[in-house]
Design a protein around this motif. Structure first.
Motif, PDB file in Angstrom:
ATOM      1  N   MET A   1       0.838  -1.092  -0.108  1.00 53.42           N
ATOM      2  CA  MET A   1       0.164   0.042   0.072  1.00 53.42           C
ATOM      3  C   MET A   1       1.057   1.243  -0.077  1.00 53.42           C
ATOM      4  N   LYS A   2       0.657   2.193  -0.885  1.00 49.74           N
ATOM      5  CA  LYS A   2       1.346   3.379  -0.905  1.00 49.74           C
ATOM      6  C   LYS A   2       0.421   4.490  -0.334  1.00 49.74           C
ATOM      7  N   LYS A   3       1.013   5.286   0.529  1.00 48.82           N
ATOM      8  CA  LYS A   3       0.200   6.276   0.998  1.00 48.82           C
ATOM      9  C   LYS A   3       0.817   7.871   0.527  1.00 48.82           C
ATOM     10  N   TYR A   4      -0.027   8.714   0.183  1.00 49.37           N
ATOM     11  CA  TYR A   4       0.016  10.107  -0.195  1.00 49.37           C
ATOM     12  C   TYR A   4      -0.594  10.965   0.629  1.00 49.37           C
ATOM     13  N   ARG A   5       0.221  12.395   1.105  1.00 45.36           N
ATOM     14  CA  ARG A   5      -0.680  12.973   1.663  1.00 45.36           C
ATOM     15  C   ARG A   5      -0.920  14.172   0.874  1.00 45.36           C
ATOM     16  N   THR A   6      -2.078  14.882   1.412  1.00 40.34           N
ATOM     17  CA  THR A   6      -2.534  16.078   0.454  1.00 40.34           C
ATOM     18  C   THR A   6      -1.274  17.202   0.107  1.00 40.34           C
ATOM     19  N   LYS A   7      -1.648  17.619  -0.735  1.00 47.86           N
ATOM     20  CA  LYS A   7      -0.843  19.009  -1.250  1.00 47.86           C
ATOM     21  C   LYS A   7      -1.660  20.117  -0.428  1.00 47.86           C
ATOM     22  N   TYR A   8      -0.691  20.861   0.111  1.00 40.18           N
ATOM     23  CA  TYR A   8      -1.304  22.158   0.708  1.00 40.18           C
ATOM     24  C   TYR A   8      -0.981  23.305  -0.249  1.00 40.18           C
ATOM     25  N   GLY A   9      -1.824  24.009  -0.467  1.00 37.49           N
ATOM     26  CA  GLY A   9      -1.884  24.821  -1.435  1.00 37.49           C
ATOM     27  C   GLY A   9      -1.789  26.289  -0.767  1.00 37.49           C
ATOM     28  N   LEU A  10      -0.899  27.140  -1.143  1.00 30.04           N
ATOM     29  CA  LEU A  10      -0.886  28.618  -0.538  1.00 30.04           C
ATOM     30  C   LEU A  10      -2.148  29.428  -0.587  1.00 30.04           C
ATOM     31  N   GLU A  11      -2.786  29.238  -1.653  1.00 27.07           N
ATOM     32  CA  GLU A  11      -4.057  30.020  -1.820  1.00 27.07           C
ATOM     33  C   GLU A  11      -5.177  29.696  -0.958  1.00 27.07           C
ATOM     34  N   LEU A  12      -5.149  28.250  -0.598  1.00 34.53           N
ATOM     35  CA  LEU A  12      -6.139  28.096   0.289  1.00 34.53           C
ATOM     36  C   LEU A  12      -5.896  28.455   1.749  1.00 34.53           C
ATOM     37  N   ILE A  13      -4.554  28.330   2.055  1.00 33.38           N
ATOM     38  CA  ILE A  13      -3.974  28.563   3.452  1.00 33.38           C
ATOM     39  C   ILE A  13      -4.285  30.142   3.469  1.00 33.38           C
ATOM     40  N   ALA A  14      -3.815  30.847   2.630  1.00 29.72           N
ATOM     41  CA  ALA A  14      -4.129  32.596   2.646  1.00 29.72           C
ATOM     42  C   ALA A  14      -5.511  32.822   2.559  1.00 29.72           C
ATOM     43  N   PHE A  15      -6.247  32.284   2.150  1.00 27.69           N
ATOM     44  CA  PHE A  15      -7.538  32.652   2.243  1.00 27.69           C
ATOM     45  C   PHE A  15      -8.353  32.386   3.698  1.00 27.69           C
ATOM     46  N   ILE A  16      -7.968  31.214   4.049  1.00 27.00           N
ATOM     47  CA  ILE A  16      -8.292  30.801   5.579  1.00 27.00           C
ATOM     48  C   ILE A  16      -7.633  32.031   6.639  1.00 27.00           C
ATOM     49  N   PHE A  17      -6.525  32.249   6.505  1.00 25.39           N
ATOM     50  CA  PHE A  17      -5.741  33.048   7.248  1.00 25.39           C
ATOM     51  C   PHE A  17      -6.688  34.420   7.167  1.00 25.39           C
ATOM     52  N   LEU A  18      -6.753  34.840   5.874  1.00 31.37           N
ATOM     53  CA  LEU A  18      -7.333  36.246   5.800  1.00 31.37           C
ATOM     54  C   LEU A  18      -8.587  36.288   6.500  1.00 31.37           C
ATOM     55  N   VAL A  19      -9.577  35.264   6.461  1.00 31.10           N
ATOM     56  CA  VAL A  19     -10.926  35.048   7.008  1.00 31.10           C
ATOM     57  C   VAL A  19     -10.681  35.269   8.540  1.00 31.10           C
ATOM     58  N   PHE A  20      -9.691  34.421   8.889  1.00 28.94           N
ATOM     59  CA  PHE A  20      -9.393  34.583  10.501  1.00 28.94           C
ATOM     60  C   PHE A  20      -8.875  35.732  10.994  1.00 28.94           C
ATOM     61  N   ALA A  21      -8.272  36.474  10.276  1.00 31.64           N
ATOM     62  CA  ALA A  21      -7.444  37.485  10.689  1.00 31.64           C
ATOM     63  C   ALA A  21      -8.365  38.773  10.644  1.00 31.64           C
ATOM     64  N   SER A  22      -9.422  38.666   9.796  1.00 36.21           N
ATOM     65  CA  SER A  22     -10.641  39.826   9.577  1.00 36.21           C
ATOM     66  C   SER A  22     -11.379  39.725  11.158  1.00 36.21           C
ATOM     67  N   PHE A  23     -11.434  38.462  11.718  1.00 36.52           N
ATOM     68  CA  PHE A  23     -12.180  38.476  12.857  1.00 36.52           C
ATOM     69  C   PHE A  23     -11.052  38.934  13.974  1.00 36.52           C
ATOM     70  N   ILE A  24     -10.088  38.596  14.013  1.00 38.68           N
ATOM     71  CA  ILE A  24      -8.993  38.720  14.844  1.00 38.68           C
ATOM     72  C   ILE A  24      -8.713  40.414  15.182  1.00 38.68           C
ATOM     73  N   PHE A  25      -8.329  41.056  13.770  1.00 37.72           N
ATOM     74  CA  PHE A  25      -7.873  42.338  13.622  1.00 37.72           C
ATOM     75  C   PHE A  25      -9.021  43.647  13.654  1.00 37.72           C
ATOM     76  N   VAL A  26     -10.167  43.257  12.976  1.00 32.79           N
ATOM     77  CA  VAL A  26     -11.294  44.119  12.902  1.00 32.79           C
ATOM     78  C   VAL A  26     -12.048  44.129  14.101  1.00 32.79           C
ATOM     79  N   PRO A  27     -12.195  45.426  14.738  1.00 32.02           N
ATOM     80  CA  PRO A  27     -12.723  45.470  16.025  1.00 32.02           C
ATOM     81  C   PRO A  27     -14.278  44.969  15.908  1.00 32.02           C
ATOM     82  N   HIS A  28     -14.944  44.372  16.888  1.00 29.58           N
ATOM     83  CA  HIS A  28     -16.081  43.959  16.943  1.00 29.58           C
ATOM     84  C   HIS A  28     -16.685  44.129  18.235  1.00 29.58           C
ATOM     85  N   GLU A  29     -18.058  44.405  18.414  1.00 27.55           N
ATOM     86  CA  GLU A  29     -18.748  44.669  19.620  1.00 27.55           C
ATOM     87  C   GLU A  29     -18.444  43.653  20.714  1.00 27.55           C
TER      88      GLU A  29
END
Length: 145
Positions: A1-29
């Motif tokens: 049996m051969k195992k393969y891990r997933t490829k981690y794309g910078l585009e998806l990681i950057a998108f998720i980071f931006l979504v989370f960063a918007s919640f962390i750094f943008v002031p909310h009530e």
């Protein structure tokens, strides 16, 4: 049996980071409440991303979508594999993807790290698989009208 891990794309990681960063750094009530909600969401994304992997044995391709979910696809049932950048939700952590068509109407999108080796392993088991490649584009192809 051969195992393969997933490829981690910078585009998806950057998108998720931006979504989370918007919640962390943008002031909310209710910033404190939002931070408490954000921690489990981040842990969930890590849990899902780290659980994506694929394996190929002499009969099946197994797609592990997370630590608890897996899909077995008989290699003999695979009709074609197409390179794609389809952004649909799938067990793939990159937009550099392969769509596997199997049975009559089923398909799944994955992103193994060693794509060529993955395809070679499947073709060795089932040489009838049709592989559809994306056209190669270079920087000048957009300029030539």
């Amino acid at each position: 049996m051969k195992k393969y891990r997933t490829k981690y794309g910078l585009e998806l990681i950057a998108f998720i980071f931006l979504v989370f960063a918007s919640f962390i750094f943008v002031p909310h009530e209710n910033a404190a409440d939002l931070d408490l909600l954000l921690i489990p969401v981040i842990l969930f994304f890590l849990f899902v991303f780290l659980g994506i992997k694929y394996s190929v044995d002499e009969k099946d391709v197994t797609v592990h979508s997370s630590f608890f979910s897996r899909t077995k696809i008989p290699v003999s049932a695979i009709r074609k594999i197409r390179e794609t950048n389809n952004p649909l939700s799938s067990p793939a952590a990159s937009l550099d993807r392969l769509e596997i068509f199997y049975n009559k109407f089923d398909s799944i999108i994955i992103s193994p790290v060693r794509t060529e080796e993955f395809l070679k392993d499947l073709l060795a088991i089932n040489p009838k698989i049709e592989v559809i490649r994306k056209p190669k584009r270079n920087i000048f192809s957009k300029l030539a009208l």
